[in-house]
Design an enzyme around this catalytic site. Structure first.
Site, PDB file in Angstrom:
ATOM      1  N   ARG A  31       3.753 117.109  70.738  1.00 42.62           N
ATOM      2  CA  ARG A  31       3.786 116.226  71.916  1.00 42.62           C
ATOM      3  C   ARG A  31       2.497 116.341  72.696  1.00 42.62           C
ATOM      4  O   ARG A  31       1.948 115.341  73.167  1.00 42.62           O
ATOM      5  CB  ARG A  31       5.001 116.585  72.797  1.00 42.62           C
ATOM      6  CG  ARG A  31       5.087 115.776  74.090  1.00 42.62           C
ATOM      7  CD  ARG A  31       5.291 114.300  73.779  1.00 42.62           C
ATOM      8  NE  ARG A  31       5.465 113.518  74.975  1.00 42.62           N
ATOM      9  CZ  ARG A  31       4.496 112.842  75.598  1.00 42.62           C
ATOM     10  NH1 ARG A  31       3.257 112.861  75.127  1.00 42.62           N
ATOM     11  NH2 ARG A  31       4.756 112.139  76.669  1.00 42.62           N
TER      12      ARG A  31
ATOM     13  N   HIS B  35      -3.106 114.081  74.637  1.00 37.38           N
ATOM     14  CA  HIS B  35      -4.453 114.479  75.028  1.00 37.38           C
ATOM     15  C   HIS B  35      -5.575 113.846  74.213  1.00 37.38           C
ATOM     16  O   HIS B  35      -6.653 113.624  74.713  1.00 37.38           O
ATOM     17  CB  HIS B  35      -4.594 116.000  74.961  1.00 37.38           C
ATOM     18  CG  HIS B  35      -3.751 116.693  75.966  1.00 37.38           C
ATOM     19  ND1 HIS B  35      -3.876 116.497  77.309  1.00 37.38           N
ATOM     20  CD2 HIS B  35      -2.722 117.570  75.822  1.00 37.38           C
ATOM     21  CE1 HIS B  35      -2.985 117.215  77.959  1.00 37.38           C
ATOM     22  NE2 HIS B  35      -2.266 117.877  77.071  1.00 37.38           N
TER      23      HIS B  35
END
Length: 133
Positions: free
Chosen positions: A96, A101
């Site tokens: 996740r 990012h």
């Protein structure tokens, strides 16, 4: 008031559907990207539903609210809601984090490879939450 697990059930079904479509043509980047997005919201819902279920059954819900993620998963395991171990959920959490990012081909493939294991865990969590309700 009983918890409504419909959002998690819908998310699990959509993730399953996305995985099935992706497996029909693993070269389709758009389907893969959609699958990753479905993983993101299913993961988020699974985590939130687990926390809510533990809060609802706790003598001190604020204590559950303050739990770190590892403590939350361990408590879920202890209470029979989570079948996997902390190491499994740490992997899902890393997946996740990767999706939120940065985005590149290798990381996308890495996340997609972990989705079947997560889907099994999320499906099992949903079943155990519903059975407990």
């Amino acid at each position: 008031m009983p918890l409504d697990f419909t959002p998690l059930a819908n998310a699990v079904a959509r993730l399953d559907e996305g995985l099935s479509r992706y497996r029909m043509d693993v070269s389709d980047g758009q389907i893969r990207d959609g699958l990753i997005q479905r993983f993101e919201f299913t993961y988020d819902l699974a985590h939130k539903m687990l926390r809510r279920a533990l809060e609802q059954g706790a003598a001190n819900p604020e204590e559950v609210d303050r739990m770190t993620f590892p403590a939350l998963i361990r408590t879920g395991v202890e209470q029979g809601l989570v079948a996997g171990e902390w190491a499994d959920w740490r992997t899902f959490r890393e997946m996740r984090n990767i999706t939120s990012h940065t985005y590149d081909e290798a990381k996308a493939v890495q996340v997609v490879e972990g989705i079947p294991a997560f889907l099994n865990e999320a499906r099992g969590l949903l079943e155990r939450l519903e059975a407990q309700a």
